[in-house]
Design a protein around this motif. Sequence first.
Motif: not given
Ligand SMILES: *Cc1c(COP(=O)(O)O)cnc(C)c1O
Length: 418
Positions: A114-116, A142, A144, A197, A202, A230, A232-233, A258
């Motif tokens: 997971s991103g967390t 955000y 996580g 980010e 977020n 980060d 993740v998105i 993601k």
């Molecule tokens: C969704 C998100 C996370 C967390 O990812 P999870 O898979 O939900 O734990 C971390 N950072 C960013 C920028 C995100 O959008």
Amino acid sequence: MGDNSELFKRASEVIPGGVDSPVRAFGSVGGHPYFVARAEGCYVWDVEGRRYVDYVQSWGASILGHADRRVIEAVRSAAGDGTSYGAPTEREVLLAEAIRERVPSCQKVRLVNSGTEATMTAVRLARGATGRDRVIKFAGCYHGHADALLAAGGSGIATLGLPGSAGVPASAVADTVVVPYNVVPDVAEDVACVIVEPVAANMGLVPPAPGFLEGLRDACDQAGALLIFDEVITGFRVGSGGAQAMFGVRPDLSCLGKVIGGGLPLAAFGGRADVMDLLAPDGPVYQAGTLSGNPLATAAGLAVLAALDDGAYRMLAGRAEELGAWLTDVITEAGLAVQVPVVGPLLGVFFSEAPVTDYDSAKAADGDRYARFFHQMLDRGIALPPSPFEALFPSLAHPKDELERTADLAAAAARAIA
Ligand SMILES: *Cc1c(COP(=O)(O)O)cnc(C)c1O
């Protein structure tokens, strides 16, 4: 045929708030969620058989659209060979290589679930690498739900150590400094890392101001701190090289999630080889995972990356730009002040006179108006994110005529709330 209200009632009796992740509840728009029965392409169907054009797309995890045949086939075929082994597999190597090829700052990569996990470990690694404790994060970003990164997102001024959740001890965030987005902070010599980010997605969608990311790079270099993007998105979403390629700024560590899992639980972090080599088993920074690099998730991730070429990203960005312009036009024509920021394939909708540049201005946008717009759209079969602090994720499976229809329905929705 199911019933959304009935299911939500049952869910709420056995699952806190009726949801397994709070963003799925309709807390900030009112009402209760629809329960999804199935999805395909740009559509989801709820248990009552209603169809929606879906702009949530698993919060950005589905870039090809739902139930893409290539991803489904890859997962189906992988599942036949077993779902998890607790021993390394070839696909983990292939996926790590595919990531490094597209994101060259990721000289070494580790896969997680997971991103967390990715952000939590990236911060631990930065602390281990520098021997320092302090972490700088930006309000409204955000990362996580790890304790140290749940520090207050709500303050416009630098805030030291305010937990953003009950159950987070003050000690866990005592070394977390929260500063406003889009302003390069002072980075002192006791700072382990700055995590950001690179395109904030977020708090709604907030692009980086010119010079912001470059300024962070310089400030980190001056202080000997690590810069963590980060993504993740934004990773594999704004382009194959992520936001770092789009803006030409190279972080020390990157977090990915993601898109890279194609809708399965997979995320990754990577970066400078000398830093990544500090991870266990070679180094002193511990990190582990029973299901990390899961064979179904790596199969999905590889299938998604194989389907994303320059043409795909051009199409995504072109369509998002058109949709953004149409939404701006029709909502403005209805007499409402709106901002529709677009970065590559990402869009945001703020009911605001002024452009949104940070968390304070994001919170100043009209959230009640967003809530009413959201429900007007949902009633018309368009599923927007159920919160004004989230981005829209049109996928490769959103055909142009559906985007046009979305804009037409947005015109009616905007008139209805004006
Ligand atoms: C969704 C998100 C996370 C967390 O990812 P999870 O898979 O939900 O734990 C971390 N950072 C960013 C920028 C995100 O959008």
